[in-house]
Scaffold this motif. Structure first.
Motif, PDB file in Angstrom:
ATOM      1  N   UNK A 110      -8.463  -3.187  -4.705  1.00 60.19           N
ATOM      2  CA  UNK A 110      -7.033  -1.925  -4.688  1.00 60.19           C
ATOM      3  C   UNK A 110      -7.102  -1.384  -6.080  1.00 60.19           C
ATOM      4  N   UNK A 111      -7.326  -2.397  -7.067  1.00 63.38           N
ATOM      5  CA  UNK A 111      -6.962  -1.979  -8.621  1.00 63.38           C
ATOM      6  C   UNK A 111      -8.098  -0.941  -8.857  1.00 63.38           C
ATOM      7  N   UNK A 112      -9.409  -1.319  -8.441  1.00 62.85           N
ATOM      8  CA  UNK A 112     -10.713  -0.506  -8.854  1.00 62.85           C
ATOM      9  C   UNK A 112     -10.670   0.834  -7.871  1.00 62.85           C
ATOM     10  N   UNK A 113     -10.046   0.792  -6.782  1.00 63.77           N
ATOM     11  CA  UNK A 113      -9.952   1.999  -6.083  1.00 63.77           C
ATOM     12  C   UNK A 113      -8.808   3.099  -6.881  1.00 63.77           C
ATOM     13  N   UNK A 114      -7.855   2.451  -7.137  1.00 63.63           N
ATOM     14  CA  UNK A 114      -7.004   3.316  -7.882  1.00 63.63           C
ATOM     15  C   UNK A 114      -7.498   3.602  -9.451  1.00 63.63           C
ATOM     16  N   UNK A 115      -7.962   2.777 -10.022  1.00 62.05           N
ATOM     17  CA  UNK A 115      -8.712   3.302 -11.365  1.00 62.05           C
ATOM     18  C   UNK A 115      -9.659   4.088 -10.967  1.00 62.05           C
ATOM     19  N   UNK A 116     -10.762   4.178 -10.006  1.00 59.77           N
ATOM     20  CA  UNK A 116     -11.527   5.216  -9.739  1.00 59.77           C
ATOM     21  C   UNK A 116     -10.843   6.512  -9.488  1.00 59.77           C
ATOM     22  N   UNK A 154       0.262   6.525  -0.425  1.00 58.67           N
ATOM     23  CA  UNK A 154      -0.532   5.279  -0.366  1.00 58.67           C
ATOM     24  C   UNK A 154      -0.133   3.920  -1.233  1.00 58.67           C
ATOM     25  N   UNK A 155       0.142   4.555  -2.460  1.00 61.69           N
ATOM     26  CA  UNK A 155       0.461   3.563  -3.403  1.00 61.69           C
ATOM     27  C   UNK A 155       1.952   2.828  -2.964  1.00 61.69           C
ATOM     28  N   UNK A 156       2.927   3.712  -2.720  1.00 63.90           N
ATOM     29  CA  UNK A 156       4.161   3.404  -2.319  1.00 63.90           C
ATOM     30  C   UNK A 156       4.010   2.459  -1.151  1.00 63.90           C
ATOM     31  N   UNK A 157       3.360   2.866  -0.213  1.00 63.54           N
ATOM     32  CA  UNK A 157       3.390   2.066   1.081  1.00 63.54           C
ATOM     33  C   UNK A 157       2.863   0.467   0.723  1.00 63.54           C
ATOM     34  N   UNK A 158       1.669   0.568  -0.144  1.00 62.12           N
ATOM     35  CA  UNK A 158       1.196  -0.680  -0.503  1.00 62.12           C
ATOM     36  C   UNK A 158       2.025  -1.426  -1.261  1.00 62.12           C
ATOM     37  N   UNK A 159       2.704  -0.948  -2.178  1.00 63.93           N
ATOM     38  CA  UNK A 159       3.566  -1.592  -3.087  1.00 63.93           C
ATOM     39  C   UNK A 159       4.816  -2.394  -2.405  1.00 63.93           C
TER      40      UNK A 159
END
Length: 126
Positions: free
Chosen positions: A53-59, A90-95
């Motif tokens: 998940x971190x790699x996807x948001x960093x990409x 997406x980030x809000x739902x995941x967090x």
């Protein structure tokens, strides 16, 4: 002495204020810092899925920043706006609902011989 960590040991609980704080960081930075909470979770918990998940948001960050910097149109790019909104949602739902573990309710210890509590192997509460 060495201990083996299992998935039950790799828990990271967060209250609603912490979750909303992470979402606010992502939203108020317009998605530029959306990777930060996922790095926090990946470092603290260390699961492979957290690092993915971190790699996807960093990409996402590595792709969108040059894309925004090279856009010469005066109106902006509609696809970029859509990408930012989808990423923020997406980030809000995941967090809020997926990244952090639910709190495990703890039951208070009952006194020895208290009613409603029986020992293993004694079906009639002796």
């Amino acid at each position: 002495m060495t201990t083996v960590m299992t998935d039950t040991d790799k828990r990271l609980e967060a209250g609603w204020f912490q979750r909303i704080g992470w979402v606010a960081l992502a939203w108020f930075s317009f998605g530029l810092l959306a990777w930060v909470p996922f790095l926090y979770v990946a470092i603290r918990r260390g699961r492979v899925s957290d690092w993915v998940a971190f790699g996807a948001f960093a990409l996402y960050e590595c792709v969108t920043v040059p894309w925004m910097a090279t856009d010469d149109s005066p109106d902006g790019d509609g696809y970029m706006g859509l990408a930012i909104l989808v990423t923020l949602a997406t980030a809000a739902c995941m967090l809020l609902w997926a990244m952090f573990d639910k709190r495990i309710p703890t039951m208070p210890a009952m006194a020895y011989g208290a009613q409603g509590h029986y020992q293993q192997g004694y079906p009639y509460g002796r």
